[in-house]
Design an enzyme around this catalytic site. Structure first.
Site, mmCIF file in Angstrom:
data_model
loop_
_atom_site.group_PDB
_atom_site.id
_atom_site.type_symbol
_atom_site.label_atom_id
_atom_site.label_comp_id
_atom_site.label_asym_id
_atom_site.label_seq_id
_atom_site.Cartn_x
_atom_site.Cartn_y
_atom_site.Cartn_z
ATOM 1 N N TYR A 262 0.804 -1.217 0.000
ATOM 2 C CA TYR A 262 0.000 0.000 0.000
ATOM 3 C C TYR A 262 0.843 1.277 0.000
ATOM 4 O O TYR A 262 0.324 2.359 0.212
ATOM 5 C CB TYR A 262 -0.941 0.004 1.214
ATOM 6 C CG TYR A 262 -2.057 -1.018 1.133
ATOM 7 C CD1 TYR A 262 -1.783 -2.363 0.918
ATOM 8 C CD2 TYR A 262 -3.371 -0.639 1.275
ATOM 9 C CE1 TYR A 262 -2.803 -3.301 0.842
ATOM 10 C CE2 TYR A 262 -4.405 -1.588 1.209
ATOM 11 C CZ TYR A 262 -4.098 -2.908 0.994
ATOM 12 O OH TYR A 262 -5.113 -3.836 0.919
ATOM 13 N N LYS B 259 3.045 -15.225 3.247
ATOM 14 C CA LYS B 259 3.019 -16.090 2.064
ATOM 15 C C LYS B 259 4.473 -16.325 1.650
ATOM 16 O O LYS B 259 4.863 -16.114 0.504
ATOM 17 C CB LYS B 259 2.191 -15.398 0.955
ATOM 18 C CG LYS B 259 1.859 -16.261 -0.234
ATOM 19 C CD LYS B 259 0.914 -17.394 0.042
ATOM 20 C CE LYS B 259 0.739 -18.236 -1.212
ATOM 21 N NZ LYS B 259 0.135 -19.550 -0.971
ATOM 22 N N ASP C 42 -3.398 -18.247 2.661
ATOM 23 C CA ASP C 42 -4.511 -18.993 2.057
ATOM 24 C C ASP C 42 -5.068 -20.008 3.052
ATOM 25 O O ASP C 42 -6.280 -20.203 3.160
ATOM 26 C CB ASP C 42 -4.086 -19.652 0.731
ATOM 27 C CG ASP C 42 -2.675 -20.201 0.753
ATOM 28 O OD1 ASP C 42 -1.974 -20.049 1.781
ATOM 29 O OD2 ASP C 42 -2.266 -20.805 -0.251
ATOM 30 N N ASP D 191 -5.841 -6.535 5.562
ATOM 31 C CA ASP D 191 -7.022 -5.853 5.032
ATOM 32 C C ASP D 191 -8.101 -6.891 4.710
ATOM 33 O O ASP D 191 -9.273 -6.768 5.121
ATOM 34 C CB ASP D 191 -6.587 -5.098 3.756
ATOM 35 C CG ASP D 191 -7.637 -4.130 3.261
ATOM 36 O OD1 ASP D 191 -8.693 -4.013 3.892
ATOM 37 O OD2 ASP D 191 -7.397 -3.485 2.219
ATOM 38 N N ASP E 189 -11.585 -8.147 7.107
ATOM 39 C CA ASP E 189 -12.957 -8.012 6.600
ATOM 40 C C ASP E 189 -13.691 -9.338 6.669
ATOM 41 O O ASP E 189 -14.892 -9.396 6.977
ATOM 42 C CB ASP E 189 -12.945 -7.486 5.156
ATOM 43 C CG ASP E 189 -12.943 -5.958 5.119
ATOM 44 O OD1 ASP E 189 -12.587 -5.346 6.155
ATOM 45 O OD2 ASP E 189 -13.297 -5.373 4.081
#
Ligand SMILES: NC(=O)c1ccc[n+]([C@@H]2O[C@H](COP(=O)([O-])OP(=O)(O)OC[C@H]3O[C@@H](n4cnc5c(N)ncnc54)[C@H](O)[C@@H]3O)[C@@H](O)[C@H]2O)c1
Length: 358
Positions: free
Chosen positions: A142, A193, A226, A250, A254
Site C-alpha cells: 500500500y 506467504k 490462504d 485488510d 474483513d
C-alpha cells in the site's frame, strides 16, 4: 498508554456519507459515559471530507498531524469516500495521510462475536469467534511504489511494489505480542506467504523466529495466508491474535468482521503506541444508504469503546460494550441486522443504556 484520567480531548472527523450520521451518535454515547463516570470528554469537530474539498480544495491541512499530536488524546474518524470525487483524492490525503504522517503502524481489528444470531457460520457462538487481527498499516503493497510502462497500449506493464522493512515488520509483530500479553491472550498466529513471496515474506519469517524466544508465555503458530482464511471459516475458535502484512490484514480482517456480524458492527484502531492514535469504524461511507438515517452506529460505538480503553477509561469502555451487547440481545437494531430502528433512535437507546450506570 496516555495518562488521561479525568478529561480527554478528542478530534472528531465525521467525513463523508454515513460517517456524518454515525459519528454524532458515537459522540453522544461517549458523552453519556463521561457524565456517568464523572469525567469530561471534550470533542472538537473538523469538517474535512468531500464537501469541504469540493468547496475550497482543502483536504488535510499541512499542520494537522502536528496539531493532533500536540493538542489531542485521540482522533475519531467516520468514513471517507464520495461519488462526486471519483479520484478519491480527499480520502487518500486525509485517511492515508494521517496513517502515514502519524506513523499509525498497527491496525487493530477485533473480530468478536457479541451475539451468536449475527454470525453467518452455523453452529458457532460467542466463545468461538473472539480474535483480533493486527494488520501492518504503513508499508507492504500500500505504499504506492510502482508505475506504468507503455500505459494504454497492448504492451502495457503495471508495477506495484511491496515494501517490507526490518523496522516495520519487527515493530508490528512485537506490538501483536504485547497486545496479546496486555489482554491475557496466549495464542498468536503470524500469517504470510513466504512460500511464494520469497524475499519480503522471508523477512517476516526471520523476524518472527527471532522474536519468539522473547515471549515464552505466548503459543505461536504460523499459517500461510490462504490456509489462514480457510481456517478462519472452518474453526475460528483456534485464533486469539493474528498478525500479518497490510494487504493480507485488510482482507482477513474483513472476513473476520463478517464472521462477527458484518460491517455495521466492526470497529478498528490505527495505533502508534505512546502517540496520538486514530479510531474508525471499518465500514466506508455507504453512499447507497447515506442520508436515509438507517446506518448502523454500532461500529462507531464499538470503535469508541476501543478508543476509551486505549485512553485508560476501561470502565466507560465496558459500559459502551455492554450497551451494544444489550441492544443486540434485545433485537434493537438497524435494518442491516434485520431491525427497524433508525441511526439516531439506536444512538439514543445506547446513550440511555450507558447513562443507566450513573
Ligand atoms: N475507511 C474508510 O473511510 C473507507 C473504508 C471502506 C470504503 N470506503 C469508501 O466508502 C465508499 C463506499 O465503499 P463500499 O460501498 O465499498 O463500502 P461500504 O462499507 O461503504 O459499504 C458496503 C456495504 O455495506 C453497507 N454498510 C456499510 N456500513 C454500514 C452501516 N454502518 N450500516 C448499515 N450498512 C452499512 C453499505 O450500505 C453497503 O451496502 C467508497 O468511496 C470507498 O472508497 C472508505
Amino acid at each position: 498508554m496516555p495518562e488521561t484520567a479525568g478529561k480527554i480531548r478528542i478530534a472528531v472527523i465525521p467525513g463523508d456519507g454515513i460517517g456524518k450520521e454515525v459519528i454524532p451518535e458515537a459522540c453522544k454515547v461517549i458523552e453519556a459515559a463521561a457524565r456517568a463516570g464523572g469525567r469530561a470528554a471534550e470533542m472538537v469537530s473538523f469538517d474535512w471530507g468531500a464537501d469541504r474539498y469540493l468547496a475550497d480544495g482543502v483536504t488535510l491541512p499541512a499542520d494537522a498531524p502536528e496539531m493532533f499530536r500536540r493538542e489531542f488524546d485521540a482522533i475519531l474518524l467516520g468514513a471517507m469516500g464520495d461519488p462526486r470525487v471519483p479520484s478519491n483524492q480527499h480520502a487518500a490525503d486525509i485517511l492515508l495521510g494521517l496513517r502515514a504522517k502519524l506513523d499509525l503502524y498497527a491496525n487493530v481489528r477485533p473480530c468478536i462475536l457479541l451475539d451468536k444470531k449475527y454470525t453467518p457460520l452455523a453452529g458457532r457462538s460467542e466463545t468461538d469467534i473472539r480474535f483480533t487481527v493486527i494488520r501492518e498499516n504503513t508499508e507492504g503493497l500500500y505504499v504506492g511504489v510502482g508505475g506504468f510502462f507503455k500505459k494504454g497500449t497492448a504492451d502495457e506493464v503495471a508495477l506495484q511494489e511491496e515494501v517490507n522493512t526490518r523496522k516495520g515488520v519487527e515493530r508490528v509483530i512485537r506490538f501483536a505480542c504485547e497486545f496479546a500479553r496486555r489482554n491475557g491472550l496466549k495464542k498468536l498466529c503470524m500469517s504470510d506467504k513466504s512460500n511464494a513471496l520469497t524475499f519480503g515474506h522471508d523477512l517476516w519469517q526471520r523476524v518472527y523466529h527471532e522474536l519468539r524466544p522473547e515471549y515464552p508465555d505466548i503459543a505461536f503458530s504460523h499459517l500461510y495466508v490462504d490456509t489462514l482464511v480457510m481456517q478462519m471459516v472452518r474453526d475460528p475458535s483456534q485464533f486469539e491474535v493474528i498478525v500479518t502484512c497490510n494487504l493480507f490484514g485488510d482482507i482477513a480482517s474483513d472476513l473476520g468482521a463478517q464472521l462477527a456480524g458484518g460491517l455495521g458492527l466492526a470497529g478498528s484502531g490505527n495505533i502508534h503506541p505512546g502517540s496520538v492514535s486514530l479510531f474508525e469504524p471499518v465500514h466506508g461511507s455507504a453512499p447507497n444508504i447515506a442520508g436515509r438515517g438507517i446506518a448502523n452506529p454500532v461500529g462507531s460505538v464499538l470503535t469508541s469503546a476501543m478508543m476509551l480503553a486505549h485512553l485508560g477509561w476501561d470502565r466507560e469502555s465496558r459500559w459502551l460494550d455492554a450497551a451494544v451487547r444489550a441492544s443486540l440481545r434485545e433485537g434493537k437494531t438497524t435494518p442491516d441486522l434485520g431491525g427497524s430502528m433508525g441511526t439516531k433512535e439506536l444512538g439514543d437507546w445506547l446513550a440511555r443504556h450507558v447513562a443507566g450506570h450513573s
